[in-house]
Design a protein around this motif. Sequence first.
Motif, PDB file in Angstrom:
ATOM      1  N   GLN A 239       0.824  -1.312  -0.096  1.00 17.26           N
ATOM      2  CA  GLN A 239       0.054  -0.070  -0.009  1.00 17.26           C
ATOM      3  C   GLN A 239       0.940   1.202   0.054  1.00 17.26           C
ATOM      4  N   ILE A 240       0.568   2.341  -0.943  1.00 11.63           N
ATOM      5  CA  ILE A 240       1.351   3.614  -0.896  1.00 11.63           C
ATOM      6  C   ILE A 240       0.431   4.629  -0.185  1.00 11.63           C
ATOM      7  N   LEU A 241       0.993   5.046   0.610  1.00 10.05           N
ATOM      8  CA  LEU A 241       0.284   6.218   1.486  1.00 10.05           C
ATOM      9  C   LEU A 241       0.924   7.641   1.545  1.00 10.05           C
ATOM     10  N   GLU A 242       0.099   8.571   1.212  1.00  7.65           N
ATOM     11  CA  GLU A 242       0.626   9.965   1.496  1.00  7.65           C
ATOM     12  C   GLU A 242       0.960  10.462   2.676  1.00  7.65           C
ATOM     13  N   ILE A 243       2.121  11.075   2.763  1.00  4.29           N
ATOM     14  CA  ILE A 243       2.494  11.942   4.069  1.00  4.29           C
ATOM     15  C   ILE A 243       2.183  13.245   3.989  1.00  4.29           C
ATOM     16  N   SER A 244       1.366  13.724   4.812  1.00  6.18           N
ATOM     17  CA  SER A 244       0.935  14.983   4.812  1.00  6.18           C
ATOM     18  C   SER A 244       1.903  15.957   4.863  1.00  6.18           C
ATOM     19  N   ARG A 245       1.943  17.119   4.111  1.00  6.17           N
ATOM     20  CA  ARG A 245       2.859  18.342   4.260  1.00  6.17           C
ATOM     21  C   ARG A 245       3.309  18.523   5.653  1.00  6.17           C
ATOM     22  N   ARG A 246       2.123  18.807   6.344  1.00  2.00           N
ATOM     23  CA  ARG A 246       2.168  19.135   7.861  1.00  2.00           C
ATOM     24  C   ARG A 246       3.240  18.422   8.776  1.00  2.00           C
ATOM     25  N   ARG A 247       3.131  16.994   8.388  1.00  4.51           N
ATOM     26  CA  ARG A 247       3.807  16.021   9.158  1.00  4.51           C
ATOM     27  C   ARG A 247       5.053  15.635   8.620  1.00  4.51           C
ATOM     28  N   LYS A 248       5.424  16.031   7.425  1.00  5.36           N
ATOM     29  CA  LYS A 248       6.511  15.514   6.667  1.00  5.36           C
ATOM     30  C   LYS A 248       8.007  15.687   7.453  1.00  5.36           C
ATOM     31  N   GLU A 249       8.207  16.806   8.136  1.00  2.50           N
ATOM     32  CA  GLU A 249       9.325  17.214   8.972  1.00  2.50           C
ATOM     33  C   GLU A 249       9.483  16.286   9.971  1.00  2.50           C
ATOM     34  N   GLU A 250       8.415  16.122  10.651  1.00  2.00           N
ATOM     35  CA  GLU A 250       8.420  15.165  11.836  1.00  2.00           C
ATOM     36  C   GLU A 250       8.603  13.796  11.599  1.00  2.00           C
ATOM     37  N   PHE A 251       8.133  13.329  10.267  1.00  4.28           N
ATOM     38  CA  PHE A 251       8.444  12.080   9.853  1.00  4.28           C
ATOM     39  C   PHE A 251       9.960  11.758   9.526  1.00  4.28           C
ATOM     40  N   PHE A 252      10.399  12.904   9.075  1.00  4.42           N
ATOM     41  CA  PHE A 252      12.000  12.917   8.797  1.00  4.42           C
ATOM     42  C   PHE A 252      12.534  12.478  10.000  1.00  4.42           C
ATOM     43  N   GLU A 253      12.349  13.317  10.975  1.00  6.38           N
ATOM     44  CA  GLU A 253      13.052  13.376  12.063  1.00  6.38           C
ATOM     45  C   GLU A 253      13.002  11.793  12.773  1.00  6.38           C
ATOM     46  N   LYS A 254      11.582  11.393  12.754  1.00  5.37           N
ATOM     47  CA  LYS A 254      11.334   9.985  13.229  1.00  5.37           C
ATOM     48  C   LYS A 254      12.373   8.874  12.542  1.00  5.37           C
ATOM     49  N   LEU A 255      12.444   9.257  11.313  1.00  6.55           N
ATOM     50  CA  LEU A 255      13.291   8.140  10.579  1.00  6.55           C
ATOM     51  C   LEU A 255      14.719   8.663  10.252  1.00  6.55           C
ATOM     52  N   LYS A 256      14.965   9.543  10.879  1.00  4.90           N
ATOM     53  CA  LYS A 256      16.411  10.246  10.682  1.00  4.90           C
ATOM     54  C   LYS A 256      16.743  10.515   9.378  1.00  4.90           C
ATOM     55  N   LEU A 257      15.824  11.150   8.691  1.00  5.48           N
ATOM     56  CA  LEU A 257      15.886  11.425   7.201  1.00  5.48           C
ATOM     57  C   LEU A 257      16.319  12.767   7.068  1.00  5.48           C
ATOM     58  N   ALA A 258      17.187  13.282   6.049  1.00 15.61           N
ATOM     59  CA  ALA A 258      17.282  14.583   5.994  1.00 15.61           C
ATOM     60  C   ALA A 258      16.561  15.087   4.649  1.00 15.61           C
ATOM     61  N   ASP A 259      15.937  16.374   4.662  1.00 10.91           N
ATOM     62  CA  ASP A 259      15.316  16.822   3.734  1.00 10.91           C
ATOM     63  C   ASP A 259      15.924  17.244   2.374  1.00 10.91           C
TER      64      ASP A 259
END
Length: 102
Positions: free
Chosen positions: A82-102
């Motif tokens: 399943q492919i799910l959209e990440i809302s723009r509002r939650r994108k930064e926090e998601f990156f932090e969670k997974l330790k991803l750089a933008d």
Amino acid sequence: IKGGMAFINITDIIRLEADGAHTIVVEVDGKKHISTRYMKEYEDMLSPDMFFRIHASHIINLSKVKKFSREDGFSVEMSDGQILEISRRRKEEFFEKLKLAD
């Protein structure tokens, strides 16, 4: 389970999906359970180290993320395909969670 209760191992949950006043809980084996609880209740109950609300309508198990994509916005592919959209509002926090750089 109509009129009953299903006991689900938390590690077997891939995602939770909002469906009006209900929540659909999707397991790794493809089983789906309909719950009368709201997403917010699950968001408050589930460990933030293991689960993350990527969108108003989806909470995902972070260990079940198969792929992250920046094409056509931001999305994740879950272990069930399943492919799910990440809302723009939650994108930064998601990156932090997974330790991803933008």
